[in-house]
Structures are given as C-alpha cells and as structure tokens.
Design a protein around this motif. Structure first.
Motif, PDB file in Angstrom:
ATOM      1  N   GLY A  91       0.806  -1.219   0.000  1.00  0.00           N
ATOM      2  CA  GLY A  91       0.000   0.000   0.000  1.00  0.00           C
ATOM      3  C   GLY A  91       0.833   1.260   0.000  1.00  0.00           C
ATOM      4  O   GLY A  91       0.506   2.239  -0.689  1.00  0.00           O
ATOM      5  N   ILE A  92       1.912   1.253   0.762  1.00  0.00           N
ATOM      6  CA  ILE A  92       2.775   2.441   0.836  1.00  0.00           C
ATOM      7  C   ILE A  92       3.470   2.679  -0.498  1.00  0.00           C
ATOM      8  O   ILE A  92       3.500   3.798  -1.007  1.00  0.00           O
ATOM      9  CB  ILE A  92       3.795   2.307   1.986  1.00  0.00           C
ATOM     10  CG1 ILE A  92       3.073   2.380   3.333  1.00  0.00           C
ATOM     11  CG2 ILE A  92       4.874   3.395   1.885  1.00  0.00           C
ATOM     12  CD1 ILE A  92       3.959   2.101   4.535  1.00  0.00           C
ATOM     13  N   ILE A  93       4.021   1.635  -1.090  1.00  0.00           N
ATOM     14  CA  ILE A  93       4.770   1.792  -2.345  1.00  0.00           C
ATOM     15  C   ILE A  93       3.869   2.301  -3.464  1.00  0.00           C
ATOM     16  O   ILE A  93       4.252   3.218  -4.205  1.00  0.00           O
ATOM     17  CB  ILE A  93       5.484   0.476  -2.711  1.00  0.00           C
ATOM     18  CG1 ILE A  93       6.669   0.272  -1.764  1.00  0.00           C
ATOM     19  CG2 ILE A  93       5.933   0.478  -4.170  1.00  0.00           C
ATOM     20  CD1 ILE A  93       7.368  -1.064  -1.892  1.00  0.00           C
ATOM     21  N   LYS A  94       2.676   1.743  -3.595  1.00  0.00           N
ATOM     22  CA  LYS A  94       1.747   2.211  -4.641  1.00  0.00           C
ATOM     23  C   LYS A  94       1.395   3.679  -4.433  1.00  0.00           C
ATOM     24  O   LYS A  94       1.335   4.459  -5.384  1.00  0.00           O
ATOM     25  CB  LYS A  94       0.480   1.365  -4.650  1.00  0.00           C
ATOM     26  CG  LYS A  94       0.675  -0.025  -5.199  1.00  0.00           C
ATOM     27  CD  LYS A  94      -0.591  -0.837  -5.040  1.00  0.00           C
ATOM     28  CE  LYS A  94      -0.300  -2.319  -5.218  1.00  0.00           C
ATOM     29  NZ  LYS A  94      -1.425  -3.154  -4.747  1.00  0.00           N
ATOM     30  N   ALA A  95       1.145   4.073  -3.185  1.00  0.00           N
ATOM     31  CA  ALA A  95       0.777   5.456  -2.893  1.00  0.00           C
ATOM     32  C   ALA A  95       1.957   6.412  -3.095  1.00  0.00           C
ATOM     33  O   ALA A  95       1.771   7.541  -3.560  1.00  0.00           O
ATOM     34  CB  ALA A  95       0.215   5.567  -1.478  1.00  0.00           C
ATOM     35  N   VAL A  96       3.172   5.969  -2.770  1.00  0.00           N
ATOM     36  CA  VAL A  96       4.365   6.800  -3.013  1.00  0.00           C
ATOM     37  C   VAL A  96       4.534   7.021  -4.513  1.00  0.00           C
ATOM     38  O   VAL A  96       4.777   8.149  -4.961  1.00  0.00           O
ATOM     39  CB  VAL A  96       5.639   6.168  -2.401  1.00  0.00           C
ATOM     40  CG1 VAL A  96       6.898   6.826  -2.951  1.00  0.00           C
ATOM     41  CG2 VAL A  96       5.606   6.276  -0.882  1.00  0.00           C
ATOM     42  N   GLN A  97       4.392   5.959  -5.295  1.00  0.00           N
ATOM     43  CA  GLN A  97       4.505   6.106  -6.750  1.00  0.00           C
ATOM     44  C   GLN A  97       3.457   7.093  -7.280  1.00  0.00           C
ATOM     45  O   GLN A  97       3.770   7.938  -8.127  1.00  0.00           O
ATOM     46  CB  GLN A  97       4.336   4.755  -7.443  1.00  0.00           C
ATOM     47  CG  GLN A  97       5.546   3.863  -7.303  1.00  0.00           C
ATOM     48  CD  GLN A  97       5.341   2.507  -7.951  1.00  0.00           C
ATOM     49  OE1 GLN A  97       4.392   1.790  -7.626  1.00  0.00           O
ATOM     50  NE2 GLN A  97       6.225   2.168  -8.864  1.00  0.00           N
ATOM     51  N   TYR A  98       2.250   7.004  -6.770  1.00  0.00           N
ATOM     52  CA  TYR A  98       1.167   7.901  -7.180  1.00  0.00           C
ATOM     53  C   TYR A  98       1.521   9.353  -6.837  1.00  0.00           C
ATOM     54  O   TYR A  98       1.327  10.259  -7.653  1.00  0.00           O
ATOM     55  CB  TYR A  98      -0.127   7.460  -6.492  1.00  0.00           C
ATOM     56  CG  TYR A  98      -1.356   8.216  -6.880  1.00  0.00           C
ATOM     57  CD1 TYR A  98      -1.947   8.039  -8.126  1.00  0.00           C
ATOM     58  CD2 TYR A  98      -1.967   9.092  -5.982  1.00  0.00           C
ATOM     59  CE1 TYR A  98      -3.103   8.712  -8.473  1.00  0.00           C
ATOM     60  CE2 TYR A  98      -3.127   9.772  -6.320  1.00  0.00           C
ATOM     61  CZ  TYR A  98      -3.690   9.583  -7.571  1.00  0.00           C
ATOM     62  OH  TYR A  98      -4.840  10.254  -7.909  1.00  0.00           O
ATOM     63  N   GLY A  99       2.045   9.561  -5.640  1.00  0.00           N
ATOM     64  CA  GLY A  99       2.437  10.898  -5.224  1.00  0.00           C
ATOM     65  C   GLY A  99       3.589  11.455  -6.040  1.00  0.00           C
ATOM     66  O   GLY A  99       3.565  12.617  -6.463  1.00  0.00           O
ATOM     67  N   LEU A 100       4.589  10.625  -6.279  1.00  0.00           N
ATOM     68  CA  LEU A 100       5.739  11.070  -7.071  1.00  0.00           C
ATOM     69  C   LEU A 100       5.347  11.345  -8.521  1.00  0.00           C
ATOM     70  O   LEU A 100       5.822  12.310  -9.129  1.00  0.00           O
ATOM     71  CB  LEU A 100       6.862  10.024  -7.014  1.00  0.00           C
ATOM     72  CG  LEU A 100       7.550   9.837  -5.663  1.00  0.00           C
ATOM     73  CD1 LEU A 100       8.530   8.666  -5.715  1.00  0.00           C
ATOM     74  CD2 LEU A 100       8.260  11.116  -5.217  1.00  0.00           C
ATOM     75  N   ASP A 101       4.482  10.506  -9.084  1.00  0.00           N
ATOM     76  CA  ASP A 101       4.008  10.725 -10.456  1.00  0.00           C
ATOM     77  C   ASP A 101       3.378  12.110 -10.607  1.00  0.00           C
ATOM     78  O   ASP A 101       3.518  12.750 -11.651  1.00  0.00           O
ATOM     79  CB  ASP A 101       2.970   9.669 -10.855  1.00  0.00           C
ATOM     80  CG  ASP A 101       3.593   8.326 -11.231  1.00  0.00           C
ATOM     81  OD1 ASP A 101       4.823   8.260 -11.445  1.00  0.00           O
ATOM     82  OD2 ASP A 101       2.836   7.328 -11.297  1.00  0.00           O
ATOM     83  N   ALA A 102       2.705  12.571  -9.559  1.00  0.00           N
ATOM     84  CA  ALA A 102       2.022  13.868  -9.605  1.00  0.00           C
ATOM     85  C   ALA A 102       2.986  15.034  -9.784  1.00  0.00           C
ATOM     86  O   ALA A 102       2.580  16.107 -10.232  1.00  0.00           O
ATOM     87  CB  ALA A 102       1.188  14.068  -8.340  1.00  0.00           C
TER      88      ALA A 102
END
Length: 154
Positions: free
Chosen positions: A21-32
């Motif tokens: 869950g953390i890794i997917k959300a970090v990727q989402y945040g960084l993509d932004a």
C-alpha cells in the motif's frame, strides 16, 4: 519476555507488512510531480521515515512539490492503500499472551496517528495496546516531520 514490563512496537515493518500500500501510494504521489520511480528497492526506503524527509533526501524536491506529492500520496493511501497490508504471522497469539502475562503494550509510529489507530483496529489488535501513538497528521505538510521525530513520539 518476563524480564520486561513494557513492550514498545513500531507499526510498519514490525506489526504490519505495509509495503504494498505504501509503495503504490508513493509512486502515485511522485508521479504527480513528474517523478516516475519504478525501482522497488528505492521505493521501499519510504517505509518507516516521514515522507517529506525521504522525498527531500532522494529527489531533492522543492517544498511545493513535497506538499503536492504527500497530498497525492494520502489521496490514494487513505482510500485504498491503508488496508493493502497484513499483520505479521504470530502477532495474533503473541499480543494476547503478552497482555495475559501482565505486560503493557504500546505502539509508536512515524505514520500519522489516525492511520496507526485505524490499522491497529482493522487487525483487531487495539484491545491489546494501552497506548497507540503516531505523528500529527499535518507534520509532513508543514515540514515539521523530521527523521528524529520517533523520539518525540515515544
């Protein structure tokens, strides 16, 4: 185990296998903010420390980009990622046994406290802990989260 009265647990990586869950959300945040990270080893370094600290350390992001990335992280994490985790095997037996033996259990996490309490409750572990503490939910957005904040939380 009988030599100690108090047991202090961290959440991520100790009680909860929270990487997915953390890794997917970090990727989402960084993509932004235009950072498209796919290196799982690098992404796994976000498990534990405050997000803003790790983003600054790894990517030298501006404060504005950190706020954007953390906000996007939370957008995904709060709705889906928070429960994309599982408790480590054996805790369901260890925790009640420790309490029955007279030990006092506590959780101290750098994760925002509302999330810590929600995850501990989701696992059904809340009744075993006398204290469940985390960071202030605004720390990462207000640049108050620092690598040494765990000592303050404890």
């Amino acid at each position: 185990m009988n030599h100690y009265k108090y047991f202090l647990f961290d959440l991520d990586g100790t009680i909860s296998e929270s990487a997915p869950g953390i890794i997917k959300a970090v990727q989402y945040g960084l993509d932004a903010v235009g950072i498209h990270e796919t290196d799982k080893e690098r992404l796994s370094t976000f498990i534990g420390p405050p997000l803003n600290v790790q983003m600054k350390k790894l990517y030298h992001m501006s404060d504005k980009d950190i706020v954007t990335a953390v906000t996007k992280f939370r957008e995904l994490y709060e709705t889906k990622g928070i429960f994309d985790c599982r408790p480590y095997p054996g805790l369901d037996m260890l925790l009640p046994s420790a309490v029955e033996s007279g030990h006092i259990l506590a959780v101290a996490s750098s994760k925002p406290e509302p999330f810590v309490k929600e995850i501990i409750g989701h696992f059904g572990f809340a009744p075993f802990f006398s204290v469940i503490c985390g960071s202030d939910i605004g720390d990462e957005l207000k640049k108050r989260a620092v690598i040494s904040q765990k000592a303050r939380i404890i």
